[in-house]
Write a protein that holds these residues in place. Structure first.
Motif, mmCIF file in Angstrom:
data_model
loop_
_atom_site.group_PDB
_atom_site.id
_atom_site.type_symbol
_atom_site.label_atom_id
_atom_site.label_comp_id
_atom_site.label_asym_id
_atom_site.label_seq_id
_atom_site.Cartn_x
_atom_site.Cartn_y
_atom_site.Cartn_z
ATOM 1 N N SER A 50 37.819 39.103 33.019
ATOM 2 C CA SER A 50 36.859 39.381 34.084
ATOM 3 C C SER A 50 36.448 40.847 34.072
ATOM 4 C CB SER A 50 37.432 38.988 35.448
ATOM 5 O OG SER A 50 38.654 39.652 35.717
ATOM 6 N N GLN A 51 37.400 41.724 33.765
ATOM 7 C CA GLN A 51 37.086 43.148 33.698
ATOM 8 C C GLN A 51 36.117 43.436 32.548
ATOM 9 O OE1 GLN A 51 40.567 45.737 33.563
ATOM 10 N NE2 GLN A 51 39.547 47.069 35.025
ATOM 11 N N TYR A 92 38.503 38.386 39.459
ATOM 12 C CA TYR A 92 39.198 39.662 39.245
ATOM 13 C C TYR A 92 40.074 40.013 40.442
ATOM 14 C CZ TYR A 92 40.093 44.609 38.509
ATOM 15 O OH TYR A 92 40.720 45.823 38.365
ATOM 16 N N SER A 103 35.010 44.429 43.496
ATOM 17 C CA SER A 103 35.006 42.965 43.392
ATOM 18 C C SER A 103 34.509 42.324 44.690
ATOM 19 C CB SER A 103 36.409 42.463 43.033
ATOM 20 O OG SER A 103 37.388 42.931 43.967
#
Length: 555
Positions: free
Chosen positions: A231-232, A400, A419
């Motif tokens: 996700s990062q 995330y 996020s």
């Protein structure tokens, strides 16, 4: 541009459903494997067919506790092993097609353009195995094209870890050869990208990491680390951002025509009028997608507090009071009774009540999400072409946040700001901070889960979330409730514009709880056996075909 992509997909569908078998001879009058698979264009055409395995518009959250029309066998636990055979067999149809593409590309390992389409095939192989894994757990892993006499037709199920690791490996290998979103040509918008593969990798890893954590299985942190990393990667790629084209109403318009090809869309099921269209707004009117009281009560008040803690909550005393001072996503997901909106089959905006113009008022909440604002002067069929967001950037941001919290048991304000608070900011909701949680006696895990449920409501995530969090055994058997119809607004025989109030009838008035809330389905008719219902049964037909398949526990 959407037209070209879908048109080619449909041609490929016709082509490859007619010539998917391995042939020893090349027919003189048709295209076959013996004459195809020579150029990158051939592989591109072949992979176009795989896009048909993406989900279509449906009402998947009816399988959970946040939407209800009529009794649903998945939601209430009455389904049997003889049902849902297509959920098992259809993914394997596409897995075979993926395997065929990958095999045919073995001779072109140095051709970067062809390897891109091999990467697409690996993405879709992973995607279809994921559709199996999320329901059944470990499944037979088939890595080559089989003939009718292949021994692998009777392959045993792989273990849970072996299956998910195979899926994640396919995605990791695909990422290397896939393009970034920004490098797609105009005619390739909608094709698989690095962002799509990383996002799916994050989704699957979060699922498995939290499943292992809450089902007391090993390896939770291994998968949570992958979810964080994947996700990062999407976040750091700077390829995506939340749709903001309609200002404070952007969340509402994201899910209809205005949201097509927005920078929030990571992977869409794409539609085009008169080529490959849908009629989902008609479905919402005729058979409906009504939210439940449980979902309605989850929306925070505008001060960021739950309705049980906020002084801004105005209760249920009128048909509109519960919508006041709430998270704006509430009134962008469900229509406030008595307001006018554009509706199918009506040339002008029409007033809305739970039973008018929609046909099912079994919870009293009216679905607004996905309701197009087009004037419906076209034929009823094949008239809508807004896309279905299969993966969107907001989900990645929520993945995330949840993965970080579940891995560490805490999340910093800095991580919340990169996020969840981006998601909240779109609808002008207060940011979530650790100090706010502490000052108001809240639970960070519960608020992270709430944010996910609200943002992704009616997008089909709830059933999987309840199971991976291992709270389905508590949440699913509860009574399904709707609006309060004992208040004065719902007692009068006729409402605005002369609409007859069905809820004033005794049949409805007598079907409420002690506080006046509609009972849509009683807890006595809903079941969730933790010894069996966390996994779906392998269909009886499949077990008869392959005796080596081991049925899931309890079935």
């Amino acid at each position: 541009m959407k037209y070209k992509m879908i048109y080619r997909s449909l041609i490929a569908f016709i082509l490859f459903t007619g010539c998917s078998q391995n042939l020893d001879l090349a027919p003189l009058d048709t295209i076959s494997d013996a004459t195809f698979w020579k150029t990158a264009s051939d592989f591109k055409l072949g992979t176009n067919n795989l896009y048909l395995s993406l989900p279509v518009f449906d009402r998947a959250d009816l399988e959970s506790d946040i939407a209800f029309t009529y009794s649903n066998p998945i939601s209430n636990g009455t389904y049997q092993t003889t049902e849902t055979s297509g959920l098992w067999s259809t993914p394997y149809v596409y897995i075979r097609r993926c395997n065929n593409i990958i095999e045919k590309a073995d001779l072109f390992s140095d051709d970067a353009e062809i390897q891109r389409f091999v990467a697409e095939a690996k993405f879709f192989r992973a995607f279809n195995y994921w559709n199996l894994f999320r329901l059944y757990g470990g499944v037979p892993i088939i890595t080559k094209v089989l003939d009718t006499d292949s021994e692998e037709l009777y392959t045993e199920r792989a273990g849970r870890k072996e299956t998910v690791d195979y899926i994640l490996k396919d995605l990791k290998e695909a990422i290397e050869f896939l393009p970034e979103q920004s490098s797609l040509s105009a005619t390739d918008i909608g094709r698989i990208t690095k962002g799509a593969a990383n996002s799916l990798r994050a989704r699957i890893s979060l699922f498995e990491g939290t499943w292992n954590k809450y089902h007391n299985e090993s390896g939770a942190n291994e998968y949570l680390d992958i979810a964080i990393s994947a996700s990062q990667s999407v976040i750091n790629s700077s390829q995506y951002e939340l749709y903001s084209g309609k200002g404070n109403e952007s969340y509402r318009y994201l899910f209809i025509e205005e949201g097509d090809e927005s920078e929030e869309a990571i992977l869409d099921r794409r539609y085009q009028v008169d080529v490959f269209a849908h009629q989902f707004p008609y479905v919402l009117d005729q058979s409906c997608y009504p939210p439940t009281k449980k979902l309605a009560d989850m929306y925070l008040c505008k001060d960021g507090l739950p309705i049980t803690k906020s002084e801004l909550f105005n209760g249920y005393g009128t048909m509109t009071s519960e919508y006041e001072n709430r998270d704006p996503r509430m009134s962008m997901t469900m229509i406030i009774p008595g307001t006018k909106t554009n509706r199918p089959l009506y040339t002008d905006p029409v007033i809305n009540y739970p039973f008018f113009p929609q046909r099912v008022g079994n919870t009293g909440y009216i679905c607004y999400k996905y309701m197009s604002e087009l004037k419906y002067d076209r034929p009823r069929d094949n008239s809508n072409d807004y896309d279905l967001h299969v993966i969107r950037y907001a989900e990645v941001l929520l993945i995330y946040a949840e993965a970080v919290f579940e891995k560490n048991g805490a999340i910093s304000d800095a991580d919340l700001d990169k996020s969840i608070n981006i998601v909240r900011n779109r609808v002008d909701m207060p940011p979530l901070t650790n100090q706010f949680i502490m000052d108001n006696g809240l639970d960070m895990r519960e608020e992270i889960r709430r944010e996910r449920t609200i943002e992704l409501a009616l997008e089909g995530f709830r059933y999987d979330d309840l199971r991976r969090w291992k709270i389905a055994e508590t949440e699913m058997p509860q009574t399904i409730k709707g609006i309060n119809i004992k208040v004065p607004d719902w007692q009068q025989a006729f409402l605005d514009d002369g609409v007859k109030n069905l809820y004033a009838d005794e049949a409805w008035q007598s079907n409420t709880d002690e506080n006046g809330f509609m009972i849509s389905e009683k807890a006595s008719g809903r079941y969730f056996d933790p010894e069996k219902h966390y996994l779906r049964p392998i269909p009886t037909k499949e077990v008869l075909i392959n005796p080596n398949l081991e049925q899931n526990p309890g079935w």
